[in-house]
Design a protein around this motif. Structure first.
Motif, PDB file in Angstrom:
ATOM      1  N   GLU A 134       0.827  -1.063  -0.123  1.00  0.00           N
ATOM      2  CA  GLU A 134       0.110  -0.073  -0.029  1.00  0.00           C
ATOM      3  C   GLU A 134       0.810   1.408   0.000  1.00  0.00           C
ATOM      4  O   GLU A 134       0.387   2.393  -0.029  1.00  0.00           O
ATOM      5  N   SER A 135       2.178   1.115  -0.556  1.00  0.00           N
ATOM      6  CA  SER A 135       2.968   2.166  -0.255  1.00  0.00           C
ATOM      7  C   SER A 135       2.943   3.354  -1.273  1.00  0.00           C
ATOM      8  O   SER A 135       3.592   4.549  -1.124  1.00  0.00           O
ATOM      9  N   GLY A 136       2.210   2.831  -2.408  1.00  0.00           N
ATOM     10  CA  GLY A 136       2.280   3.776  -3.531  1.00  0.00           C
ATOM     11  C   GLY A 136       3.599   3.595  -4.643  1.00  0.00           C
ATOM     12  O   GLY A 136       3.644   4.228  -5.414  1.00  0.00           O
ATOM     13  N   THR A 137       4.294   2.576  -4.360  1.00  0.00           N
ATOM     14  CA  THR A 137       5.360   1.972  -5.128  1.00  0.00           C
ATOM     15  C   THR A 137       4.482   1.695  -6.548  1.00  0.00           C
ATOM     16  O   THR A 137       3.385   1.362  -6.658  1.00  0.00           O
ATOM     17  N   ASP A 138       5.413   1.602  -7.797  1.00  0.00           N
ATOM     18  CA  ASP A 138       4.853   1.341  -9.169  1.00  0.00           C
ATOM     19  C   ASP A 138       4.523  -0.029  -9.251  1.00  0.00           C
ATOM     20  O   ASP A 138       3.621  -0.535  -9.885  1.00  0.00           O
ATOM     21  N   ALA A 139       5.187  -0.875  -8.562  1.00  0.00           N
ATOM     22  CA  ALA A 139       5.167  -2.193  -8.801  1.00  0.00           C
ATOM     23  C   ALA A 139       6.210  -3.080  -7.786  1.00  0.00           C
ATOM     24  O   ALA A 139       6.863  -2.550  -7.312  1.00  0.00           O
ATOM     25  N   ILE A 140       5.630  -4.637  -8.016  1.00  0.00           N
ATOM     26  CA  ILE A 140       6.561  -4.959  -6.864  1.00  0.00           C
ATOM     27  C   ILE A 140       7.078  -6.321  -7.749  1.00  0.00           C
ATOM     28  O   ILE A 140       6.313  -6.858  -8.464  1.00  0.00           O
ATOM     29  N   ILE A 141       8.473  -6.301  -7.558  1.00  0.00           N
ATOM     30  CA  ILE A 141       9.074  -7.448  -8.137  1.00  0.00           C
ATOM     31  C   ILE A 141       9.608  -8.604  -7.126  1.00  0.00           C
ATOM     32  O   ILE A 141       9.859  -8.499  -6.059  1.00  0.00           O
ATOM     33  N   VAL A 142       9.176  -9.728  -7.531  1.00  0.00           N
ATOM     34  CA  VAL A 142       9.197 -10.908  -6.733  1.00  0.00           C
ATOM     35  C   VAL A 142      10.654 -11.661  -7.467  1.00  0.00           C
ATOM     36  O   VAL A 142      10.446 -12.127  -8.534  1.00  0.00           O
ATOM     37  N   GLY A 143      11.586 -12.019  -6.653  1.00  0.00           N
ATOM     38  CA  GLY A 143      12.763 -12.672  -7.186  1.00  0.00           C
ATOM     39  C   GLY A 143      13.819 -12.518  -6.146  1.00  0.00           C
ATOM     40  O   GLY A 143      14.069 -11.661  -5.362  1.00  0.00           O
ATOM     41  N   GLY A 144      14.916 -13.167  -6.657  1.00  0.00           N
ATOM     42  CA  GLY A 144      16.355 -13.264  -5.798  1.00  0.00           C
ATOM     43  C   GLY A 144      16.957 -14.167  -6.571  1.00  0.00           C
ATOM     44  O   GLY A 144      16.635 -14.751  -7.465  1.00  0.00           O
ATOM     45  N   THR A 145      18.536 -14.353  -6.086  1.00  0.00           N
ATOM     46  CA  THR A 145      19.251 -15.040  -6.868  1.00  0.00           C
ATOM     47  C   THR A 145      19.375 -16.471  -6.127  1.00  0.00           C
ATOM     48  O   THR A 145      19.489 -17.651  -6.981  1.00  0.00           O
ATOM     49  N   PHE A 183       1.375 -14.045 -12.345  1.00  0.00           N
ATOM     50  CA  PHE A 183       1.999 -12.772 -12.108  1.00  0.00           C
ATOM     51  C   PHE A 183       1.292 -11.961 -13.139  1.00  0.00           C
ATOM     52  O   PHE A 183       0.812 -12.348 -14.443  1.00  0.00           O
ATOM     53  N   ASP A 184       1.367 -10.627 -12.696  1.00  0.00           N
ATOM     54  CA  ASP A 184       0.971  -9.460 -13.922  1.00  0.00           C
ATOM     55  C   ASP A 184       2.008  -9.403 -15.117  1.00  0.00           C
ATOM     56  O   ASP A 184       1.891  -9.088 -16.073  1.00  0.00           O
ATOM     57  N   GLY A 185       3.094  -9.853 -14.786  1.00  0.00           N
ATOM     58  CA  GLY A 185       4.301 -10.040 -15.827  1.00  0.00           C
ATOM     59  C   GLY A 185       5.485 -10.616 -15.265  1.00  0.00           C
ATOM     60  O   GLY A 185       5.535 -11.058 -14.375  1.00  0.00           O
ATOM     61  N   TYR A 186       6.415 -10.649 -16.439  1.00  0.00           N
ATOM     62  CA  TYR A 186       7.803 -11.368 -15.950  1.00  0.00           C
ATOM     63  C   TYR A 186       9.097 -10.590 -16.557  1.00  0.00           C
ATOM     64  O   TYR A 186       8.857 -10.153 -17.607  1.00  0.00           O
ATOM     65  N   LEU A 187       9.875 -10.428 -15.611  1.00  0.00           N
ATOM     66  CA  LEU A 187      11.100  -9.743 -15.985  1.00  0.00           C
ATOM     67  C   LEU A 187      12.304 -10.894 -16.247  1.00  0.00           C
ATOM     68  O   LEU A 187      12.249 -11.595 -15.484  1.00  0.00           O
ATOM     69  N   ILE A 188      12.919 -10.960 -17.073  1.00  0.00           N
ATOM     70  CA  ILE A 188      13.898 -11.806 -17.828  1.00  0.00           C
ATOM     71  C   ILE A 188      14.896 -11.071 -17.589  1.00  0.00           C
ATOM     72  O   ILE A 188      15.566 -10.317 -18.690  1.00  0.00           O
ATOM     73  N   TRP A 235       4.152 -13.571 -24.234  1.00  0.00           N
ATOM     74  CA  TRP A 235       5.324 -12.641 -24.471  1.00  0.00           C
ATOM     75  C   TRP A 235       5.034 -11.038 -24.308  1.00  0.00           C
ATOM     76  O   TRP A 235       5.623 -10.450 -24.287  1.00  0.00           O
ATOM     77  N   ASP A 236       3.495 -11.041 -24.567  1.00  0.00           N
ATOM     78  CA  ASP A 236       3.185  -9.430 -24.313  1.00  0.00           C
ATOM     79  C   ASP A 236       3.286  -9.135 -22.677  1.00  0.00           C
ATOM     80  O   ASP A 236       3.076  -7.639 -22.442  1.00  0.00           O
ATOM     81  N   HIS A 237       3.695 -10.053 -22.074  1.00  0.00           N
ATOM     82  CA  HIS A 237       3.564  -9.616 -20.515  1.00  0.00           C
ATOM     83  C   HIS A 237       5.036 -10.108 -20.080  1.00  0.00           C
ATOM     84  O   HIS A 237       5.677 -10.268 -19.070  1.00  0.00           O
ATOM     85  N   VAL A 238       6.044  -9.967 -20.893  1.00  0.00           N
ATOM     86  CA  VAL A 238       7.475 -10.271 -20.666  1.00  0.00           C
ATOM     87  C   VAL A 238       8.468  -9.205 -20.943  1.00  0.00           C
ATOM     88  O   VAL A 238       8.073  -8.495 -22.120  1.00  0.00           O
ATOM     89  N   VAL A 239       9.289  -8.731 -20.310  1.00  0.00           N
ATOM     90  CA  VAL A 239      10.299  -7.532 -20.338  1.00  0.00           C
ATOM     91  C   VAL A 239      11.705  -8.269 -20.046  1.00  0.00           C
ATOM     92  O   VAL A 239      11.893  -8.826 -18.913  1.00  0.00           O
ATOM     93  N   PHE A 240      12.520  -7.931 -20.916  1.00  0.00           N
ATOM     94  CA  PHE A 240      13.858  -8.414 -20.774  1.00  0.00           C
ATOM     95  C   PHE A 240      14.775  -7.263 -20.406  1.00  0.00           C
ATOM     96  O   PHE A 240      14.451  -6.176 -20.849  1.00  0.00           O
ATOM     97  N   GLU A 241      15.709  -7.827 -19.284  1.00  0.00           N
ATOM     98  CA  GLU A 241      16.446  -6.527 -18.788  1.00  0.00           C
ATOM     99  C   GLU A 241      18.043  -6.971 -19.188  1.00  0.00           C
ATOM    100  O   GLU A 241      18.414  -8.130 -18.674  1.00  0.00           O
ATOM    101  N   GLY A 242      19.031  -6.298 -19.494  1.00  0.00           N
ATOM    102  CA  GLY A 242      20.186  -6.360 -19.609  1.00  0.00           C
ATOM    103  C   GLY A 242      20.810  -5.795 -18.423  1.00  0.00           C
ATOM    104  O   GLY A 242      20.722  -4.802 -17.940  1.00  0.00           O
ATOM    105  N   TYR A 243      21.376  -6.846 -17.607  1.00  0.00           N
ATOM    106  CA  TYR A 243      22.213  -6.674 -16.359  1.00  0.00           C
ATOM    107  C   TYR A 243      23.563  -6.209 -16.436  1.00  0.00           C
ATOM    108  O   TYR A 243      24.317  -7.027 -17.218  1.00  0.00           O
TER     109      TYR A 243
END
Ligand SMILES: CC(C)=CCC/C(C)=C/CC/C(C)=C/CC/C(C)=C/CC/C(C)=C/CC/C(C)=C/CC/C(C)=C/COP(=O)(O)OP(=O)(O)O
Ligand SMILES: O=P(O)(O)OC[C@@H](O)CO
Ligand SMILES: [Mg+2]
Length: 235
Positions: free
Chosen positions: A31-42, A78-83, A112-120
């Motif tokens: 309820e903080s007003g953040t734009d989204a929550i990512i769920v993940g870790g190594t 999930f609402d989407g997937y970060l890769i 695929w419409d709900h997937v975003v690739f991230e270059g780390y």
């Protein structure tokens, strides 16, 4: 399309399914007003702990995406997937090997419409992500800007993620990466634990990610939302 939504994100929380968080703390985060929550870790991320955390977050209307770090812990719903794909490693498995394996496994089920690739670009040599993927972390500004160009022009990734997981990073490197990016969005994450740090990175990164602070000082973590959102971009 998740990339259009992600283009408006300014502040994100990253929750680790492998760490404990009370119901009250989770409510405050959602309820903080953040734009989204990512769920993940190594490490220690499983189907079970990810699924359980998703069920708890679903009680709230906040956008929630999974950042996939393990093929066996992909959870539907999930609402989407970060890769993530790691740019500063020579180990092809973390550049695209795991991705090939995952696409072979999930094939037509991938939304695929709900997937975003991230270059780390991972710059904290002591982080679990860096150790796992064998990152080259002794980078100069010219290396980081070259990775930024690669992300935007070779791969056309929607996101370049400058990652210092666990420690606060070098603002000059973040600033330099931001200055060369035009279409690709710059995410910064790592070690944010004060107003000054949140505002410093929010000036140069499009999106600021807060992780560990949730588990050490949830009240201050909540404050990072306003600190980031009230900071004007400097580029
Ligand atoms: C059925 C269904 C819904 C299917 C959809 C699934 C889907 C969208 C599939 C897409 C296919 C695909 C390409 C999947 C990717 C598979 C995969 C495993 C890729 C590898 C990702 C990668 C490079 C992982 C390495 C580690 C890394 C960069 C993790 C990012 C997160 C991170 C840095 C966490 C925090 O770091 P850490 O050091 O752990 O910090 P803590 O100490 O605080 O924990
Ligand atoms: O946990 P911290 O250090 O805040 O980093 C956030 C995020 O970039 C981790 O992937
Ligand atoms: Mg972790």
């Amino acid at each position: 399309m998740l990339d259009r939504l992600a283009a408006r994100w300014r502040h994100l929380f990253k929750l680790d399914p492998n760490r404990k968080l009370s119901d009250l703390a989770l409510k405050k985060i959602c309820e903080s007003g953040t734009d989204a929550i990512i769920v993940g870790g190594t490490d220690g991320v499983t189907f079970k702990n990810t699924w359980e955390l998703l069920q708890r977050i679903k009680d709230y209307p906040v956008t929630c995406v999974q950042e996939i770090s393990s093929i066996s812990a992909v959870v539907p719903g999930f609402d989407g997937y970060l890769i993530p794909t790691v740019l500063n490693t020579d180990n092809a498995y973390w550049i695209h090997g795991a991705h090939h394996e995952a696409i072979k496994k999930y094939g037509e089920f991938i939304p695929w419409d709900h997937v975003v690739f991230e270059g780390y670009v991972i710059l904290n040599a002591d982080s679990k992500a860096s150790r796992l993927t064998g990152c080259k972390t002794e980078l100069e500004e010219a290396d980081v800007t070259a990775y930024a160009h690669l992300a935007e022009h070779l791969y056309r990734f929607p996101v370049l993620y400058v990652e210092y997981s666990g420690r606060f990073g070098d603002v000059e490197l973040v600033k330099a990466a931001g200055k060369v990016l035009k279409q690709t969005r710059l995410f910064y994450g790592g070690g944010i634990s004060s107003e000054e740090q949140a505002k410093t990175m929010a000036e140069w990164a499009d999106t600021v990610v807060v992780g560990n602070l949730i588990y050490t000082n949830v009240e201050m973590a909540i404050d990072t939302v306003k600190w980031v959102k009230e900071t004007k971009m400097g580029r």
